[in-house]
Design an enzyme around this catalytic site. Structure first.
Site, PDB file in Angstrom:
ATOM      1  N   LYS A 125       0.846  -1.202   0.000  1.00 39.17           N
ATOM      2  CA  LYS A 125       0.000   0.000   0.000  1.00 39.17           C
ATOM      3  C   LYS A 125       0.877   1.247   0.000  1.00 39.17           C
ATOM      4  O   LYS A 125       0.598   2.214  -0.710  1.00 39.17           O
ATOM      5  CB  LYS A 125      -0.942  -0.025   1.211  1.00 39.17           C
ATOM      6  CG  LYS A 125      -2.082  -1.012   1.002  1.00 39.17           C
ATOM      7  CD  LYS A 125      -2.804  -1.382   2.271  1.00 39.17           C
ATOM      8  CE  LYS A 125      -3.767  -2.538   1.960  1.00 39.17           C
ATOM      9  NZ  LYS A 125      -4.320  -3.192   3.117  1.00 39.17           N
ATOM     10  N   GLN A 184      -5.333  -2.252   9.129  1.00 37.81           N
ATOM     11  CA  GLN A 184      -5.088  -3.571   8.531  1.00 37.81           C
ATOM     12  C   GLN A 184      -5.678  -4.677   9.412  1.00 37.81           C
ATOM     13  O   GLN A 184      -5.437  -4.721  10.619  1.00 37.81           O
ATOM     14  CB  GLN A 184      -3.571  -3.771   8.353  1.00 37.81           C
ATOM     15  CG  GLN A 184      -3.196  -5.005   7.585  1.00 37.81           C
ATOM     16  CD  GLN A 184      -3.635  -4.982   6.117  1.00 37.81           C
ATOM     17  OE1 GLN A 184      -3.656  -3.938   5.470  1.00 37.81           O
ATOM     18  NE2 GLN A 184      -4.004  -6.134   5.591  1.00 37.81           N
ATOM     19  N   ASP A 207     -11.925   1.566   3.131  1.00 38.70           N
ATOM     20  CA  ASP A 207     -12.245   0.143   3.013  1.00 38.70           C
ATOM     21  C   ASP A 207     -13.744  -0.067   2.765  1.00 38.70           C
ATOM     22  O   ASP A 207     -14.172  -1.148   2.385  1.00 38.70           O
ATOM     23  CB  ASP A 207     -11.930  -0.572   4.343  1.00 38.70           C
ATOM     24  CG  ASP A 207     -10.584  -1.280   4.336  1.00 38.70           C
ATOM     25  OD1 ASP A 207     -10.196  -1.795   3.276  1.00 38.70           O
ATOM     26  OD2 ASP A 207      -9.949  -1.324   5.416  1.00 38.70           O
TER      27      ASP A 207
HETATM   28  N1  GUN Z   1      -6.839  -7.573   5.452  1.00 35.29           N
HETATM   29  C1  GUN Z   1      -7.049  -8.360   4.374  1.00 35.29           C
HETATM   30  N2  GUN Z   1      -7.821  -7.721   3.471  1.00 35.29           N
HETATM   31  C2  GUN Z   1      -8.083  -6.500   3.989  1.00 35.29           C
HETATM   32  C3  GUN Z   1      -8.804  -5.379   3.501  1.00 35.29           C
HETATM   33  O1  GUN Z   1      -9.392  -5.364   2.427  1.00 35.29           O
HETATM   34  N3  GUN Z   1      -8.836  -4.304   4.337  1.00 35.29           N
HETATM   35  C4  GUN Z   1      -8.216  -4.296   5.542  1.00 35.29           C
HETATM   36  N4  GUN Z   1      -8.325  -3.189   6.285  1.00 35.29           N
HETATM   37  N5  GUN Z   1      -7.539  -5.319   6.011  1.00 35.29           N
HETATM   38  C5  GUN Z   1      -7.460  -6.411   5.228  1.00 35.29           C
END
Ligand code: GUN
Length: 286
Positions: free
Chosen positions: A53, A97, A120
């Site tokens: 990211k 996360q 998200d």
């Molecule tokens: N962990 C695995 N996939 C995701 C996601 O799409 N968003 C977040 N915040 N954590 C994750």
């Protein structure tokens, strides 16, 4: 033999557009989209995602704010950080996360993120907006699937769409998006009876069940479009999806591979949400 949907290629094209849009935004308004990512603990897979990211932010010219907190972080400390980020005008998107360590309450953490910064789309306000069809942000994985279908020229209206999996992150929002485009949507899950028969009716089959090579050729209609959201390891520790690609691809008309299908789209969609959020928070229409 199916045509393969190349997620890397589609993702690169979307990123190119986002990069240009970001540069234009900065030049015309001085606004630089900012994404804050919070990682609690040291889960190795999460560390890789967080790093990717950050790299995506660098690539597109976003501000990246990274918070790596210790495994022992308290609920209060995490909520305090979210509250500070909610008020920081340079931060347009906040992502915590997942998964969080067990002692933290995921739901109250996700609900604490200001809905306009929830890139998200996990906050109930954004989930509700998706249900109604009047939304600003979409969860990254289903948004990536829609982008792939659109890039491949797939018509959804009137098609039998079967989604396997009913998670809040993928299955449920995915079904809503297909419904919004006038697909006839069936959601299947672990308690579904006659799963194979239902799947075999699908013109568009989206699989997000988390079981390696679960969907086999007998479950797929000739000419179906098959989208594989799974990321698993097979018996040889090789990456594989929820679909048995080898047996299914000769039957499908279009199929996503694993890796290189849906995977490359997700972070790109997160960037798209963040740019959108930056514009919305500054009163700029998309
Ligand atoms: N962990 C695995 N996939 C995701 C996601 O799409 N968003 C977040 N915040 N954590 C994750």
């Amino acid at each position: 033999m199916a045509q393969i949907i190349n997620g890397k290629e589609v993702s690169a094209k979307v990123r190119e557009n986002l990069k240009k849009e970001t540069a234009d935004l900065l030049e015309s308004t001085g606004i630089c989209p900012g994404l804050a990512v919070i990682l609690v603990g040291s889960d190795p897979a999460s560390q890789v995602y967080v790093r990717n990211k950050h790299l995506a932010c660098e690539e597109l010219g976003f501000h990246s704010f990274e918070y790596k907190l210790s495994e022992n972080t308290t609920q209060e400390q995490l909520l305090d950080l979210i509250s500070v980020l909610n008020k920081n005008p340079k931060v347009h998107g906040i992502l915590v996360q997942l998964p969080l360590p067990d002692h933290l309450d995921e739901q109250s953490v996700l609900y604490a993120i200001a809905p306009e910064k929830d890139v998200d789309a996990f906050h109930p306000m954004n989930v509700g907006k998706i249900m109604i069809g009047n939304y600003e942000v979409l969860p990254c994985t289903p948004a990536g699937v829609m982008e792939l279908l659109d890039a491949s020229g797939v018509e959804i209206a009137g098609k039998n769409c079967v989604v396997i999996g009913r998670s809040n992150i993928v299955g449920k929002p995915m079904s809503m998006l297909l419904l919004q485009r006038s697909g006839t949507v069936t959601i299947c899950h672990s308690k579904t009876k006659n799963l194979a028969d239902i799947c075999a009716q699908a013109d568009i089959l989206v699989v997000a069940i988390g079981k390696p090579k679960f969907v086999t050729a007998d479950m797929v209609k000739e000419g179906a479009i098959v989208i594989d959201v799974g990321i698993n390891r097979d018996e040889n520790n090789k990456l594989c999806g929820d679909v048995d690609f080898e047996s299914v691809s000769p039957k499908a008309s279009l199929i996503t591979p694993v890796p290189g299908g849906v995977g490359p789209m997700t972070i790109t969609m997160l960037m798209k949400n963040t740019l959108r959020a930056a514009k919305a928070q500054n009163g700029i229409k998309d």
